[in-house]
Scaffold this motif. Structure first.
Motif, PDB file in Angstrom:
ATOM      1  N   VAL A 177      -1.586  12.952  15.892  1.00 33.51           N
ATOM      2  CA  VAL A 177      -2.422  11.600  15.327  1.00 33.51           C
ATOM      3  C   VAL A 177      -3.132  11.996  14.256  1.00 33.51           C
ATOM      4  N   LEU A 178      -2.725  13.196  12.818  1.00 35.48           N
ATOM      5  CA  LEU A 178      -2.922  13.216  11.653  1.00 35.48           C
ATOM      6  C   LEU A 178      -2.101  12.651  11.830  1.00 35.48           C
ATOM      7  N   LEU A 179      -0.525  13.262  11.909  1.00 38.96           N
ATOM      8  CA  LEU A 179       1.162  13.434  11.263  1.00 38.96           C
ATOM      9  C   LEU A 179       1.057  11.678  11.435  1.00 38.96           C
ATOM     10  N   LEU A 180       1.333  11.043  12.355  1.00 39.69           N
ATOM     11  CA  LEU A 180       1.197   9.470  12.230  1.00 39.69           C
ATOM     12  C   LEU A 180       0.754   8.926  10.772  1.00 39.69           C
ATOM     13  N   PHE A 181      -0.777   9.198  11.493  1.00 35.69           N
ATOM     14  CA  PHE A 181      -2.079   8.891  10.477  1.00 35.69           C
ATOM     15  C   PHE A 181      -0.800   9.002   9.034  1.00 35.69           C
ATOM     16  N   ILE A 182      -0.505  10.356   8.144  1.00 34.82           N
ATOM     17  CA  ILE A 182      -0.264  10.591   7.140  1.00 34.82           C
ATOM     18  C   ILE A 182       1.305  10.028   6.933  1.00 34.82           C
ATOM     19  N   LYS A 183       2.489   9.367   7.994  1.00 29.95           N
ATOM     20  CA  LYS A 183       3.319   9.144   8.116  1.00 29.95           C
ATOM     21  C   LYS A 183       2.726   7.303   7.632  1.00 29.95           C
ATOM     22  N   PHE A 184       1.794   7.159   8.137  1.00 31.41           N
ATOM     23  CA  PHE A 184       2.126   5.541   7.323  1.00 31.41           C
ATOM     24  C   PHE A 184       1.433   5.023   6.172  1.00 31.41           C
ATOM     25  N   ILE A 185       1.073   6.404   5.716  1.00 34.57           N
ATOM     26  CA  ILE A 185       0.902   6.122   4.081  1.00 34.57           C
ATOM     27  C   ILE A 185       1.608   7.193   3.010  1.00 34.57           C
ATOM     28  N   SER A 186       2.421   7.662   3.769  1.00 32.17           N
ATOM     29  CA  SER A 186       3.639   8.212   3.133  1.00 32.17           C
ATOM     30  C   SER A 186       5.307   7.636   2.748  1.00 32.17           C
ATOM     31  N   TYR A 187       5.487   6.798   4.584  1.00 31.35           N
ATOM     32  CA  TYR A 187       6.319   5.772   4.449  1.00 31.35           C
ATOM     33  C   TYR A 187       6.332   4.144   3.678  1.00 31.35           C
ATOM     34  N   ASN A 188       4.571   3.876   4.701  1.00 30.74           N
ATOM     35  CA  ASN A 188       4.929   2.662   4.802  1.00 30.74           C
ATOM     36  C   ASN A 188       3.812   1.929   2.931  1.00 30.74           C
ATOM     37  N   LEU A 189       3.150   3.366   2.475  1.00 31.90           N
ATOM     38  CA  LEU A 189       2.416   3.206   1.554  1.00 31.90           C
ATOM     39  C   LEU A 189       1.514   2.431   1.554  1.00 31.90           C
ATOM     40  N   LEU A 190       0.669   2.704   2.621  1.00 32.42           N
ATOM     41  CA  LEU A 190      -0.625   1.675   3.207  1.00 32.42           C
ATOM     42  C   LEU A 190      -2.120   2.827   2.815  1.00 32.42           C
TER      43      LEU A 190
END
Length: 368
Positions: A276-289
């Protein structure tokens, strides 16, 4: 002949009277009130000013400026009109013996007795000076109704409630409370919003600067400027003086980035221990949210047919972004999740979570 003698006597009488007034002018304890109009500039604060003999020095010294409600008016004509009224009333008070360096209780009682004995001539208080417009009792009533600083801030926050997001509103409230705490400790006599002056807020901002940073100090100033603008717009204060407090130059602090090796280690660990935290981080890193924007996401905000995500952004009510391929493959099966549920929760994807946006962001920050 008699007529010529009579006219001559009147002339002598008039010049004698003027001479007496001339002598009195030199002995007068005050200067006649004057209007400052900022050379006609309506962006400046207009006021009434005068001087009075300081009993300690024996010299005339400038007294506190009188603003009253002058700067609430937006045209020159209106400001001149109200200031001329204040000027006439102040001149009368000074002539009657008003002394800014003394206790004027006796004068106050005398005026009150005269009014009760004559008619219902009214008085108004203009920054501590009594004038002839509203009764003394009504003036006292107006002062009693004047909002305290917490009451004024609560009013401004109620206005902001429908204009800004929950996190911004929470930030405003927190910073206003810090100012109230500071005033209670350092300026306990400053109770009402109209007693609060620029110097008090500057002292508070300096304390923030000394304990934190120029950037945080500027953030406090920005917040208070917005709150005080609401107070000015709703005529709780005559002018938003926060606008005249300058921003300080703040040196940006760069965050230390992870090395590629560190990032790979983090992702590898989370893949096994916290997806869950991994996908949370990827939304920030890859989708720039932003983190709080990720916290707002609901299952229905992701449209996998068009590969887009829609969300509430900081600077827009509604924003759309394309989900990159690298992130699409990481998403869970959304068809099995409640469309109205939050995408990220402490117990997994697509669950119900009764918490504010700020608390949700705080949770994932701590979890990270």
């Amino acid at each position: 002949m008699l007529n010529r003698f009579f006219m001559h006597s009147i002339y002598d009488f008039l010049t004698l009277d003027l001479q007496n007034e001339h002598d009195l002018e030199h002995k007068k304890l005050y200067s006649e009130p004057k209007i400052y109009d900022g050379n006609g500039d309506l962006t400046k604060r207009w006021y009434l000013y005068f001087s009075y003999v300081n009993p300690k020095t024996g010299k005339k010294e400038r007294c506190k400026n009188i603003y009253g409600k002058t700067n609430r008016y937006k045209t020159k004509a209106e400001r001149y009109h109200i200031l001329n009224i204040y000027k006439k009333r102040l001149s009368k008070l000074l002539h009657e013996g008003f002394n800014p360096y003394a206790n004027n209780q006796e004068l106050y009682e005398k005026r009150k007795a005269n009014q009760q004995a004559k008619t219902t001539k009214s008085n108004v208080v203009v920054e501590g000076i009594t004038s002839n417009s509203v009764s003394i009792d009504k003036a006292k009533e107006q002062l009693e109704k004047e909002k305290t600083i917490p009451e004024a801030f609560d009013f401004a926050l109620s206005i902001k409630k429908n204009l800004v997001g929950a996190s911004t509103l929470s930030d405003y409230k927190s910073r206003c409370n810090k100012l109230i705490e500071y005033l209670n400790t350092n300026y306990p006599d400053v109770k009402t919003i109209n007693q609060l002056e620029k110097k008090h807020v500057i002292a508070f901002l300096n304390s923030v600067l000394q304990s934190t940073s120029a950037r945080n100090r500027n953030n406090y100033r920005t917040c208070l400027r917005s709150i005080f603008q609401s107070l000015e717009d709703n005529e709780l204060i005559s002018a938003n003086f926060i606008k005249r407090i300058k921003l300080l130059q703040a040196k940006p602090q760069k965050n230390k980035t992870y090395t590629v090796k560190e990032q790979e280690m983090i992702f590898k660990y989370l893949e096994s221990n916290d997806k869950v935290l991994l996908l949370f981080i990827k939304f920030i890193s890859y989708n720039l949210l932003r983190p709080i924007e990720v916290c707002r996401l609901k299952v229905k905000d992701l449209n996998l047919e068009q590969n887009i995500v829609q969300f509430q952004a900081k600077n827009k009510a509604f924003k759309t972004k394309i989900i990159p391929e690298i992130l699409l493959s990481e998403l869970p099966d959304l068809s099995k999740l409640d469309a109205n549920a939050l995408l990220f929760t402490p117990n997994g994807f697509g669950k119900q979570w009764d918490a504010t946006e700020v608390n949700r962001r705080g949770y994932f920050t701590s979890r990270f």
